[in-house]
Write a protein that holds these residues in place. Structure first.
Motif, short mmCIF file in Angstrom:
data_model
loop_
_atom_site.label_atom_id
_atom_site.label_comp_id
_atom_site.label_asym_id
_atom_site.label_seq_id
_atom_site.Cartn_x
_atom_site.Cartn_y
_atom_site.Cartn_z
N ARG A 34 0.81 -1.22 0.00
CA ARG A 34 0.00 0.00 0.00
C ARG A 34 0.84 1.27 0.00
NH1 ARG A 34 -2.89 -0.67 5.86
NH2 ARG A 34 -1.08 -0.33 7.16
N ASN A 35 2.13 1.17 0.38
CA ASN A 35 3.00 2.35 0.32
C ASN A 35 3.56 2.53 -1.09
OD1 ASN A 35 3.11 3.43 3.08
ND2 ASN A 35 3.89 1.40 3.59
N VAL A 80 -4.71 -4.53 0.04
CA VAL A 80 -5.58 -5.71 0.04
C VAL A 80 -6.69 -5.47 1.05
CG1 VAL A 80 -5.71 -8.19 0.48
CG2 VAL A 80 -3.72 -7.23 -0.70
N ILE A 81 -7.94 -5.57 0.60
CA ILE A 81 -9.07 -5.25 1.49
C ILE A 81 -9.79 -6.48 2.03
CG2 ILE A 81 -9.51 -2.88 0.74
CD1 ILE A 81 -11.50 -3.93 -1.31
N SER A 82 -9.63 -7.63 1.35
CA SER A 82 -10.20 -8.86 1.89
C SER A 82 -9.47 -10.08 1.32
CB SER A 82 -11.70 -8.96 1.59
OG SER A 82 -11.89 -9.11 0.20
N ALA A 92 -8.20 -6.36 -3.87
CA ALA A 92 -7.30 -5.24 -3.56
C ALA A 92 -7.85 -3.97 -4.17
CB ALA A 92 -5.91 -5.53 -4.10
N ARG A 93 -7.51 -2.84 -3.51
CA ARG A 93 -7.94 -1.53 -4.02
C ARG A 93 -6.71 -0.72 -4.43
NH1 ARG A 93 -10.55 0.60 0.35
NH2 ARG A 93 -12.57 -0.23 -0.29
N ASN A 94 -6.79 -0.16 -5.63
CA ASN A 94 -5.74 0.74 -6.11
C ASN A 94 -5.95 2.09 -5.41
OD1 ASN A 94 -4.30 2.71 -7.53
ND2 ASN A 94 -4.43 1.55 -9.45
N LEU A 95 -5.00 2.50 -4.58
CA LEU A 95 -5.17 3.71 -3.79
C LEU A 95 -5.03 4.99 -4.62
CD1 LEU A 95 -3.27 2.61 -0.54
CD2 LEU A 95 -5.72 2.62 -0.94
N GLU A 96 -4.53 4.85 -5.84
CA GLU A 96 -4.40 6.02 -6.72
C GLU A 96 -5.75 6.41 -7.33
OE1 GLU A 96 -1.65 7.70 -7.14
OE2 GLU A 96 -0.16 6.37 -6.29
N LEU A 101 -9.71 -4.83 -7.65
CA LEU A 101 -9.46 -6.00 -8.51
C LEU A 101 -9.50 -7.25 -7.65
CD1 LEU A 101 -6.28 -7.21 -8.08
CD2 LEU A 101 -5.75 -4.97 -9.01
N GLU A 102 -9.75 -8.38 -8.32
CA GLU A 102 -9.75 -9.65 -7.61
C GLU A 102 -8.62 -10.49 -8.16
OE1 GLU A 102 -13.06 -13.01 -7.21
OE2 GLU A 102 -13.49 -11.23 -5.99
N ASP A 103 -8.00 -11.30 -7.30
CA ASP A 103 -6.90 -12.15 -7.74
C ASP A 103 -7.01 -13.50 -7.04
OD1 ASP A 103 -4.61 -12.93 -9.02
OD2 ASP A 103 -3.24 -11.57 -7.97
N THR A 104 -6.40 -14.51 -7.64
CA THR A 104 -6.38 -15.85 -7.02
C THR A 104 -4.93 -16.20 -6.69
OG1 THR A 104 -6.12 -16.89 -9.17
CG2 THR A 104 -8.37 -16.63 -8.35
N PHE A 105 -4.76 -17.20 -5.84
CA PHE A 105 -3.40 -17.64 -5.49
C PHE A 105 -3.40 -19.13 -5.15
CE2 PHE A 105 -5.46 -15.83 -1.71
CZ PHE A 105 -5.38 -16.89 -0.80
N ASP A 106 -2.23 -19.74 -5.32
CA ASP A 106 -2.01 -21.10 -4.82
C ASP A 106 -1.38 -21.05 -3.43
OD1 ASP A 106 -2.87 -22.34 -7.27
OD2 ASP A 106 -0.98 -21.65 -8.15
#
Length: 455
Positions: A34-35, A80-82, A92-96, A101-106
């Protein structure tokens, strides 16, 4: 292809990302930070504020560009918001621009760090009341302190004490407030803190110890700090009250301590499969007590972050736990500590004793032979070493690393007494001061039971 998401990128995050990218070149790694900067060594804030470090770039040991060169997707200024650890998705939220957006991960790596504790004091919203944690904070502190004459630092831990020294060296009127009766009370026993407090006072720093802040006063900008025992003029206040793990995202999804620190096993795995955590967001295994504890230190963070990468696919290298080893330089004094202080051992319910030695660190026939103060704390029944503290005008702090290894390996005082250390008059005495401390706590020799045994 393995998809790895990383939340947060300071010490632990940077170590995890760089090592993961090197070990698994095929993996797709996305970092959310976020920074607008990564990997800032917050331990260097006081050096930067004090002007000892002029170029702050040296306080960063990585950059988004370096990570990009490793093939890492860096999403700066993204919060990341949730997180859904079961469904393996995150938002995640783009602070600009506010877009989500939503993303997946393993695999998910949580290195969200900590955030300063900010009690709800009356007047906390006034201007010129600052925190000291990240790069932007340090720049604000430097800017504001140029115009400030009376600076109050609240919190006498490492950062607070280093900051008051830096401000005093910059010619400011400085007050240090803490609710505890001693500075650095978590790290050192009174034999040491008494001397350091005198040193701070000799340099003109006002100590307001055993005082709780009640409120801040001022018209728009702070001009006074009121405690339960006094009031102090202030045109700048820095809060260094301590840190809390930044783990709200995973609340209820992984095991945590009461303060929100994530509990990990020796392979950095949380209680949820494929979710790993490291650094200030975590509890660590504290060897002197054999229990989980919250000890936010950069050293713990880089070790744990590196281990995440090693254990991401299969358990490979175990974490050995920590002694919470740390050091600090205050004016002319070089100070370091490891493990439990005598006070902390009592608080942990351990029956402890201590050996305190004050000796010249090398032979008196040498042109200089500064004094060293060494205290070693050990368990009474077993004589197992629990902790140590050292202070000297000459830098002997590395010997605390030696004691850290002793604690790591459950060594006893008699082993410290006779362990092999070299002797050379430039550096020490035939009995190294660590040996001398061990000799001060040898087990009793059995007495002869009946006459004639030696006949």
């Amino acid at each position: 292809m393995m998809k790895v998401a990383v939340i947060g990128c300071t010490h632990a995050g940077t170590a995890a990302i760089v090592n993961t990218a090197k070990l698994y070149p095929e993996a797709e790694i996305t970092v959310y930070e976020r920074n607008d900067n990564i990997s800032f060594l917050s331990c260097g804030i006081a050096l930067y504020v004090g002007g000892m470090v002029e170029d702050p770039q040296g306080l960063f040991y990585s950059s988004p560009q370096q990570l990009a060169e490793l093939g890492v997707i860096t999403k700066m200024r993204h919060e990341v918001i949730s997180v859904d650890t079961t469904g393996k998705t995150l938002r995640a939220r783009n602070l600009e621009n506010g877009e989500e957006l939503e993303d997946t991960f393993d695999k998910l790596i949580v290195t969200t760090g900590s955030w300063p504790v900010v009690p709800k004091f009356e007047g906390i919203g006034l201007d010129n009341i600052l925190l000291s944690k990240n790069f932007n904070h340090s720049n604000t502190i430097i800017e504001k302190s140029k115009q400030a004459n009376h600076i109050v630092v609240v919190g006498a831990g490492y950062i607070g004490v280093e900051l008051v020294e830096a401000f005093q060296l910059n010619g400011k009127q400085v007050t240090l407030i803490d609710a505890e009766d001693r500075i650095l009370s978590k790290y050192l026993d009174a034999e040491y803190t008494d001397k350091i407090e005198k040193s701070l006072q000799d340099h003109g720093i006002v100590l307001a110890l055993g005082e709780k802040v009640v409120r801040f006063e001022g018209e728009g900008t702070v001009n006074k700090v009121v405690t339960d025992r006094g009031e102090y003029e202030a045109d700048l206040v820095i809060l260094c009250i301590g840190f809390r793990p930044n783990t709200v995202l995973l609340q209820g999804q992984v095991d945590m301590l009461d303060n929100g620190a994530i509990v990990v096993d020796e392979y950095m795995r949380t209680s949820t499969r494929d979710v790993y955590a490291a650094g200030d967001s975590c509890a660590i295994f504290y060897n002197p007590t054999g229990k989980a504890a919250y000890i936010p230190l950069a050293t713990n963070a880089v070790r744990m972050g590196t281990l995440i990468a090693r254990n991401l696919v299969a358990p490979t290298v175990k974490y050995m736990g920590t002694q919470g080893t740390s050091g600090i330089k205050i004016y002319e004094d070089n100070i370091a500590g490891t493990g439990l202080t005598e006070v902390a051992a009592k608080e942990a319910g351990i029956e402890a004793e201590a050996v305190m030695i004050t000796d010249n660190y090398r032979p008196e026939f040498m042109p200089t032979h500064e004094e060293v103060m060494l205290k070693v704390v050990y368990e009474k029944g077993t004589r197992r070493i629990l902790g140590a503290q050292i202070m000297s005008k000459v830098d002997l702090t590395q010997s605390i690393n030696t004691i850290s290894v002793c604690i790591q390996n459950s060594m006893k005082m008699e082993e410290l007494a006779f362990v092999d250390f070299f002797f050379q008059p430039h550096y020490n005495k035939p009995w190294n001061f660590l040996n001398t401390a061990g000799l001060g706590a040898l087990p009793e020799v059995p007495t002869i039971a009946k006459e004639g045994v030696l006949a």
